[in-house]
Motif scaffolding. Structure first.
Motif, short mmCIF file in Angstrom:
data_model
loop_
_atom_site.label_atom_id
_atom_site.label_comp_id
_atom_site.label_asym_id
_atom_site.label_seq_id
_atom_site.Cartn_x
_atom_site.Cartn_y
_atom_site.Cartn_z
N PHE A 167 36.49 42.94 49.44
CA PHE A 167 37.56 42.40 48.60
C PHE A 167 38.79 43.28 48.78
O PHE A 167 38.68 44.46 49.06
N ALA A 168 39.96 42.70 48.63
CA ALA A 168 41.23 43.44 48.67
C ALA A 168 41.32 44.37 49.89
O ALA A 168 41.72 45.52 49.77
N ASP A 169 40.93 43.87 51.05
CA ASP A 169 40.95 44.65 52.30
C ASP A 169 40.11 45.92 52.22
O ASP A 169 40.40 46.90 52.90
N MET A 170 39.09 45.92 51.39
CA MET A 170 38.18 47.06 51.26
C MET A 170 36.75 46.54 51.28
O MET A 170 36.51 45.35 51.15
N SER A 171 35.82 47.47 51.41
CA SER A 171 34.42 47.10 51.29
C SER A 171 33.74 48.05 50.32
O SER A 171 34.17 49.19 50.14
N ASN A 227 35.54 33.13 42.41
CA ASN A 227 36.78 32.97 43.17
C ASN A 227 37.56 31.73 42.72
O ASN A 227 38.79 31.78 42.59
N ILE A 228 36.87 30.64 42.47
CA ILE A 228 37.53 29.42 42.00
C ILE A 228 38.14 29.64 40.62
O ILE A 228 39.30 29.31 40.39
N MET A 229 37.37 30.20 39.71
CA MET A 229 37.87 30.41 38.34
C MET A 229 39.01 31.42 38.32
O MET A 229 39.95 31.28 37.54
N LEU A 230 38.93 32.44 39.16
CA LEU A 230 40.01 33.43 39.26
C LEU A 230 41.29 32.76 39.76
O LEU A 230 42.37 33.00 39.22
N ALA A 231 41.17 31.88 40.76
CA ALA A 231 42.33 31.16 41.29
C ALA A 231 42.95 30.25 40.23
O ALA A 231 44.16 29.99 40.27
N GLU A 232 42.14 29.79 39.30
CA GLU A 232 42.62 28.94 38.20
C GLU A 232 43.15 29.77 37.03
O GLU A 232 43.48 29.22 35.99
N SER A 233 43.21 31.09 37.18
CA SER A 233 43.67 32.02 36.13
C SER A 233 42.84 31.92 34.87
O SER A 233 43.36 32.05 33.76
N ARG A 234 41.55 31.70 35.01
CA ARG A 234 40.64 31.62 33.87
C ARG A 234 40.24 33.03 33.43
O ARG A 234 40.30 33.97 34.20
N ALA A 235 39.81 33.17 32.20
CA ALA A 235 39.36 34.45 31.65
C ALA A 235 37.90 34.66 32.05
O ALA A 235 36.98 34.56 31.24
N VAL A 236 37.70 34.96 33.34
CA VAL A 236 36.36 35.07 33.91
C VAL A 236 36.06 36.51 34.30
O VAL A 236 36.97 37.27 34.66
N ALA A 237 34.80 36.86 34.22
CA ALA A 237 34.30 38.14 34.71
C ALA A 237 33.01 37.84 35.47
O ALA A 237 32.40 36.78 35.29
N ALA A 287 40.80 40.65 42.01
CA ALA A 287 40.88 40.19 43.39
C ALA A 287 39.70 39.28 43.67
O ALA A 287 38.60 39.50 43.14
N PRO A 288 39.90 38.27 44.51
CA PRO A 288 38.76 37.45 44.91
C PRO A 288 37.82 38.25 45.81
O PRO A 288 38.23 39.22 46.46
N ILE A 289 36.58 37.84 45.86
CA ILE A 289 35.59 38.44 46.73
C ILE A 289 35.67 37.70 48.07
O ILE A 289 35.48 36.49 48.12
N ASP A 290 35.97 38.43 49.14
CA ASP A 290 36.14 37.82 50.45
C ASP A 290 34.82 37.58 51.17
O ASP A 290 34.70 36.62 51.92
N ALA A 291 33.84 38.46 50.96
CA ALA A 291 32.54 38.32 51.63
C ALA A 291 31.49 39.10 50.85
O ALA A 291 31.82 40.02 50.09
#
Length: 128
Positions: A28-32, A112-122, A16-20
């Motif tokens: 993230f994901a409607d949680m904190s 968040n950008i790399m995750l949106a691009e479906s990259r193998a990121v951690a 999930a992307p990090i929202d804040a």
């Protein structure tokens, strides 16, 4: 009979992307979550790291365990950039992971950008 409160290791089973971020935690994901995070292919985990703690191979054991699914590791080291120690950088490189240290804010945005691009990121994100 009712059991007391069960405390489990913090874990979100997905990507999930990090929202804040800020105030000592992340949303993230409607949680904190209060504290640091490891964002890995298998999910998002609470991470027992604070700004100023040493970046050791042991602290990154979960990252190394999932190395087959990670090409890039973003290390958010807090308010400021902190270099990755040579032994940790070598352990990551040995497993085919490129590592990039930066402030936590920059790491969140890049993740968040790399995750949106479906990259193998951690990402290893130290709370600020």
């Amino acid at each position: 009979m009712a059991k007391g409160i069960e405390i489990r290791e913090a874990h979100f089973p997905g990507r999930a992307p990090i929202d804040a971020y800020g105030n000592g935690g992340f949303r993230f994901a409607d949680m904190s979550h209060r504290g640091s995070l490891l964002c890995l292919p298998s999910g998002i985990y609470g991470w027992d790291m604070k700004e100023g703690d040493p970046l050791t191979v042991e602290a990154f054991s979960k990252v190394l365990a999932e190395s087959g699914e990670i090409e890039v590791l973003l290390v958010g080291s807090g308010q400021n950039l902190k270099p990755i120690p040579a032994d940790l950088k070598a352990a990551l490189k040995e497993r085919g992971i490129a590592s990039d240290p930066m402030s936590t804010g920059a790491a969140v945005r890049t993740f968040n950008i790399m995750l949106a691009e479906s990259r193998a990121v951690a990402a290893a994100l130290i709370a600020v």
